[in-house]
Design a protein around this motif. Structure first.
Motif, PDB file in Angstrom:
ATOM      1  N   LEU A 143       0.764  -1.076  -0.077  1.00 48.71           N
ATOM      2  CA  LEU A 143      -0.112   0.022   0.075  1.00 48.71           C
ATOM      3  C   LEU A 143       0.703   1.318  -0.040  1.00 48.71           C
ATOM      4  CD1 LEU A 143      -2.652  -0.921   2.646  1.00 48.71           C
ATOM      5  CD2 LEU A 143      -2.969  -0.923   0.130  1.00 48.71           C
ATOM      6  N   LEU A 144       2.112   1.416   0.556  1.00 45.07           N
ATOM      7  CA  LEU A 144       3.012   2.477   0.649  1.00 45.07           C
ATOM      8  C   LEU A 144       3.696   2.385  -0.668  1.00 45.07           C
ATOM      9  CD1 LEU A 144       3.580   2.967   4.287  1.00 45.07           C
ATOM     10  CD2 LEU A 144       1.929   3.796   2.941  1.00 45.07           C
ATOM     11  N   GLY A 145       3.679   1.513  -1.753  1.00 41.86           N
ATOM     12  CA  GLY A 145       4.562   1.735  -2.749  1.00 41.86           C
ATOM     13  C   GLY A 145       5.775   1.042  -2.656  1.00 41.86           C
ATOM     14  N   ILE A 146       6.212   0.500  -1.755  1.00 35.57           N
ATOM     15  CA  ILE A 146       7.533  -0.139  -1.654  1.00 35.57           C
ATOM     16  C   ILE A 146       7.721  -1.334  -2.404  1.00 35.57           C
ATOM     17  CG2 ILE A 146       9.251  -1.217  -0.031  1.00 35.57           C
ATOM     18  CD1 ILE A 146       8.170   0.451   2.172  1.00 35.57           C
ATOM     19  N   ASN A 147       6.666  -2.221  -2.523  1.00 32.63           N
ATOM     20  CA  ASN A 147       6.731  -3.365  -3.494  1.00 32.63           C
ATOM     21  C   ASN A 147       6.798  -2.706  -4.956  1.00 32.63           C
ATOM     22  OD1 ASN A 147       6.789  -5.103  -1.757  1.00 32.63           O
ATOM     23  ND2 ASN A 147       4.552  -5.851  -1.580  1.00 32.63           N
ATOM     24  N   ALA A 148       6.019  -1.491  -5.231  1.00 29.42           N
ATOM     25  CA  ALA A 148       5.879  -1.105  -6.517  1.00 29.42           C
ATOM     26  C   ALA A 148       7.430  -0.512  -6.890  1.00 29.42           C
ATOM     27  CB  ALA A 148       4.956   0.294  -6.615  1.00 29.42           C
ATOM     28  N   GLY A 149       7.925   0.113  -5.932  1.00 28.77           N
ATOM     29  CA  GLY A 149       9.561   0.715  -6.213  1.00 28.77           C
ATOM     30  C   GLY A 149      10.303  -0.637  -6.584  1.00 28.77           C
TER      31      GLY A 149
END
Length: 320
Positions: A81-87
């Motif tokens: 949800l906080l974008g770490i996996n997306a990064g």
């Protein structure tokens, strides 16, 4: 804790026994120990690596979620949800498309760099020390959407990257190999040790920076160490099997109901029970879509969506 470990062992046995070819408990046992058993090849080449990878990735995501919720004081904090996996995903997509990287050895360093960069960026955009749960969630959601749009664009423009990454981007344990388990273990082990060592300092930090300093803690060092732990755990997990969401959100909430907010108990329970959720979702995906299977990332998203909405709508979340 003993009960939690027994549940984990039961799920590990199910993960090895359930699949396209059903194995009884006796067949699983002989497949593990007897090289002449008909089930030996199935167990050792397919089911066992998948189960061990699920164990490591589940523990990594559960611990990362617990550390992030404590660090940000945000009950909705989650690596997805906080974008770490997306990064991590964006960095891996870039490496696969532009540099031709196609192995875990190459993926992992880009995933770690992407996870670290987004961790710092979300914290900075969310307000740094003055960050609120709402601002962190908004910053993470914005970066998450932007980065996944970039990943989708890369895969659509580069068909070879699409072929390599289409299952990886959903989140899957299906392609687990013994070598992947061996390579991901050091990153998860170091991240796990750092996270568990931070339990007491994060308890102090929850009282506020001034109180933490009065207790002998160093807030800046604690935050830096927490970011290192989350980066190692999320980066390694994402490089190994793609971005899997909601595990780091659901498990700390469920564990907190058992242990209370004390991280000295909460984090070890997260490390034990998060693999139960991840492997349970993996087994469920195999059962529901037999003779095929649903990828574990799809199952966790279906389970976690209603869970997230329930907690997001609770009035007390907005006041945290």
């Amino acid at each position: 804790m003993a009960g939690s470990v027994l549940v984990l062992l039961a799920v590990l046995a199910l993960s090895i026994g359930v699949g396209a070819r059903q194995l009884s408990l006796g067949e699983v046992w002989h497949g593990l120990l007897d090289g002449d058993s008909p089930a030996y090849t199935v167990v050792h080449r397919m089911r066992l690596p998948r189960t061990l990878l699920g164990l490591l990735v589940g523990a990594a995501l559960g611990l990362a979620g617990g550390v992030m919720q404590a660090l940000t004081r945000n009950p909705l904090a989650d690596p997805g949800l906080l974008g770490i996996n997306a990064g991590a995903s964006a960095a891996v997509a870039t490496a696969a498309s532009l540099l031709g990287v196609a192995t875990f050895d190459g993926y992992v360093w880009f995933a770690l760099a992407g996870a670290a960069g987004v961790s710092v960026l979300v914290y900075a955009v969310g307000g740094g020390r003055g960050a609120t749960p709402a601002r962190l969630a908004l910053a993470g959601a914005a970066l998450n959407a932007t980065l996944y749009s970039y990943v989708s664009a890369v895969m659509l423009l580069d068909t070879s990257s699409l072929d390599r990454m289409r299952f990886w981007t959903v989140g899957s344990l299906a392609s687990a190999q013994p070598s992947t388990v061996v390579k991901v273990l050091p990153f998860v082990a170091v991240g796990l040790l750092i996270a568990l060592a931070l339990a007491r300092p994060l308890n102090a930090l929850a009282l506020g920076d001034d109180s933490a300093r009065a207790l002998g803690a160093r807030p800046a060092l604690i935050r830096a160490a927490a970011i290192v732990a989350v980066t190692l755990l999320c980066g390694a997990a994402t490089a190994a099997c793609g971005p899997i969401v909601f595990v780091g959100l659901m498990v700390p909430h469920l564990v907190r109901a058992l242990t209370g907010p004390d991280l000295r108990w909460m984090l070890p329970y997260c490390a034990v029970l998060a693999p139960v959720l991840l492997l349970g979702a993996d087994v469920l995906g195999r059962v529901l879509a037999r003779p095929g299977e649903l990828l574990v990332g799809v199952v966790t998203a279906v389970l976690g969506g209603p869970f997230f909405l329930y907690f997001a709508r609770r009035g007390r979340v907005a006041r945290v």
